[in-house]
Design an enzyme around this catalytic site. Sequence first.
Site, PDB file in Angstrom:
ATOM      1  N   ASP A 188       8.775 -12.898   0.579  1.00 10.44           N
ATOM      2  CA  ASP A 188       9.098 -13.241  -0.828  1.00 10.44           C
ATOM      3  C   ASP A 188       9.929 -12.418  -1.279  1.00 10.44           C
ATOM      4  O   ASP A 188      10.238 -11.792  -2.288  1.00 10.44           O
ATOM      5  CB  ASP A 188       7.947 -13.487  -1.753  1.00 10.44           C
ATOM      6  N   ASP A 203       4.916  -6.603  -4.282  1.00 11.88           N
ATOM      7  CA  ASP A 203       4.467  -8.081  -3.916  1.00 11.88           C
ATOM      8  C   ASP A 203       4.407  -8.481  -2.569  1.00 11.88           C
ATOM      9  O   ASP A 203       5.104  -9.603  -2.144  1.00 11.88           O
ATOM     10  CB  ASP A 203       5.536  -8.882  -4.989  1.00 11.88           C
ATOM     11  N   GLU A 219      -0.651   2.272  -7.625  1.00  8.59           N
ATOM     12  CA  GLU A 219       0.417   3.221  -7.803  1.00  8.59           C
ATOM     13  C   GLU A 219       1.399   2.580  -8.890  1.00  8.59           C
ATOM     14  O   GLU A 219       1.792   1.439  -8.824  1.00  8.59           O
ATOM     15  CB  GLU A 219       1.035   4.011  -6.887  1.00  8.59           C
TER      16      GLU A 219
HETATM   17  N1  ADP Z   1       2.800  -1.230  -9.036  1.00 13.51           N
HETATM   18  C1  ADP Z   1       3.589  -1.401 -10.131  1.00 13.51           C
HETATM   19  N2  ADP Z   1       4.277  -0.542 -10.902  1.00 13.51           N
HETATM   20  C2  ADP Z   1       4.920  -1.198 -12.057  1.00 13.51           C
HETATM   21  N3  ADP Z   1       5.224  -2.359 -12.353  1.00 13.51           N
HETATM   22  C3  ADP Z   1       4.638  -3.188 -11.333  1.00 13.51           C
HETATM   23  C4  ADP Z   1       3.948  -2.836 -10.392  1.00 13.51           C
HETATM   24  N4  ADP Z   1       3.496  -4.014  -9.460  1.00 13.51           N
HETATM   25  C5  ADP Z   1       4.076  -4.992 -10.157  1.00 13.51           C
HETATM   26  N5  ADP Z   1       4.722  -4.584 -11.245  1.00 13.51           N
HETATM   27  C6  ADP Z   1       5.374  -5.304 -12.217  1.00 13.51           C
HETATM   28  O1  ADP Z   1       4.797  -6.665 -12.328  1.00 13.51           O
HETATM   29  C7  ADP Z   1       5.729  -7.691 -11.955  1.00 13.51           C
HETATM   30  C8  ADP Z   1       4.981  -8.672 -11.089  1.00 13.51           C
HETATM   31  O2  ADP Z   1       4.170  -8.334  -9.820  1.00 13.51           O
HETATM   32  P1  ADP Z   1       4.401  -8.884  -8.607  1.00 13.51           P
HETATM   33  O3  ADP Z   1       3.373  -7.884  -7.830  1.00 13.51           O
HETATM   34  O4  ADP Z   1       5.696  -9.335  -8.295  1.00 13.51           O
HETATM   35  O5  ADP Z   1       3.590 -10.257  -9.105  1.00 13.51           O
HETATM   36  P2  ADP Z   1       3.816 -11.660  -9.029  1.00 13.51           P
HETATM   37  O6  ADP Z   1       3.230 -12.400  -8.110  1.00 13.51           O
HETATM   38  O7  ADP Z   1       3.565 -12.075 -10.395  1.00 13.51           O
HETATM   39  O8  ADP Z   1       5.496 -11.832  -8.689  1.00 13.51           O
HETATM   40  C9  ADP Z   1       6.822  -7.113 -11.381  1.00 13.51           C
HETATM   41  O9  ADP Z   1       8.020  -7.769 -11.166  1.00 13.51           O
HETATM   42  C10 ADP Z   1       6.936  -5.653 -11.953  1.00 13.51           C
HETATM   43  O10 ADP Z   1       7.856  -5.757 -13.075  1.00 13.51           O
HETATM   44 MG    MG Z   2       6.844 -11.069  -7.755  1.00  4.27          MG
END
Ligand code: ADP
Ligand code: MG
Length: 256
Positions: A193, A210, A148
Site C-alpha cells: 500500500d 503502515d 516510535e
Molecule cells: N509512527 C507515527 N508517527 C507519527 N505519525 C504517524 C505514525 N504512524 C501513523 N501516523 C499518522 O497517522 C496516519 C495514519 O497512519 P497509518 O499507519 O497510515 O494508518 P491507516 O491504516 O489509517 O492509513 C499517517 O498518515 C500519519 O499521519
Molecule cells: Mg495509511
Amino acid sequence: MDPKVSKADAALDKMRAEKRLKSVEDRRVASEVFDKLTLETLYKLANNGYLNILNGAISTGKEANVFKGIHDKGHIVAVKIYRINTSDFKKMQYYIQGDPRFKVRTNNKRQLVNAWVNKEFRNLNRCLEADINVPEPVIAKNNVLLMEFIGDEDGNPAPTLRNQPPEKPEKCFETLINAMKKMYHDAKLVHGDLSGYNILNHNEEPVIIDVSQSVVTDHPISRELLERDIDNIIRDFKKFGVFATHDEIKQKIIEK
Ligand SMILES: Nc1ncnc2c1ncn2[C@@H]1O[C@H](COP(=O)(O)OP(=O)(O)O)[C@@H](O)[C@H]1O
Ligand SMILES: [Mg+2]
C-alpha cells in the site's frame, strides 16, 4: 423583524446544529474506538509502563485511529488502534491466509484483527532489521500497536509526502527505491500500500509507515502488489517532477 437579524439567527442556529452533530459524531467515533476490550488493553499497557496518557488524535483512518501517547519516561509514542467493527475482515483473512508466519484459521473478527496488528509489528521489525527507515515498534497488544512517534520534539507529527512534497524529489525518490529494494531482498516483504500517503516526510528523510498489509515475497499476491506499489510511487513522484518508467524501476528493485 430585521431581515439581517433573522439571517444571523439562522446562521447561528445552523452552527449550533452542526456543532451538536459534530459532538454526536465525535462520541460515536469515540465509542467505536474505545470499546470495553480496547480500554482494557490500554489499561494493561498503562499498568505495564508502556503508556501514561493518550492525548491527541493524529489521524482517523478507514480501519484505525492513530493517537499521540505519552510514555512513562515522558517521551511521545504513536498509538495505532484498530477499530474492530470497521476492519475489513475479508481483506485481512485473504492476506493472512497466504502468509506462512500465521496459522490463524479463524472467522473470529477480534482474533483476526489481533493477528493483523501482530503482523504490522513483525513487519516493522523485519524492516528495521533490513535497515529501512520505519517507526520502531514498541509493542503490539490485541488491537493496539505502540510505535516510535515520527515528528518533532514539540509533538507535531511529520507530514506525509502528499502533504509536504520533498525539497529534493530526485534524492528522495532514489532513497525510496533503495528502501523498496531492501524491503524486497533483505526483509523479504512487499509493502502493498505504498504511496505518498504512507510515507512521512521527516525533516526531508522519507519514513515508510503502515506495513500491516505488507506480505512476504513468497505470498501468492506479492508480485501483483509490487507492481501496484511501483505504479503508485511513479505516479506520486511525477507530481514532484521526477519521471521514471515502470520497467526501469521494477528492474532496479528486483535485480540483486
Ligand atoms: N509512527 C507515527 N508517527 C507519527 N505519525 C504517524 C505514525 N504512524 C501513523 N501516523 C499518522 O497517522 C496516519 C495514519 O497512519 P497509518 O499507519 O497510515 O494508518 P491507516 O491504516 O489509517 O492509513 C499517517 O498518515 C500519519 O499521519
Ligand atoms: Mg495509511
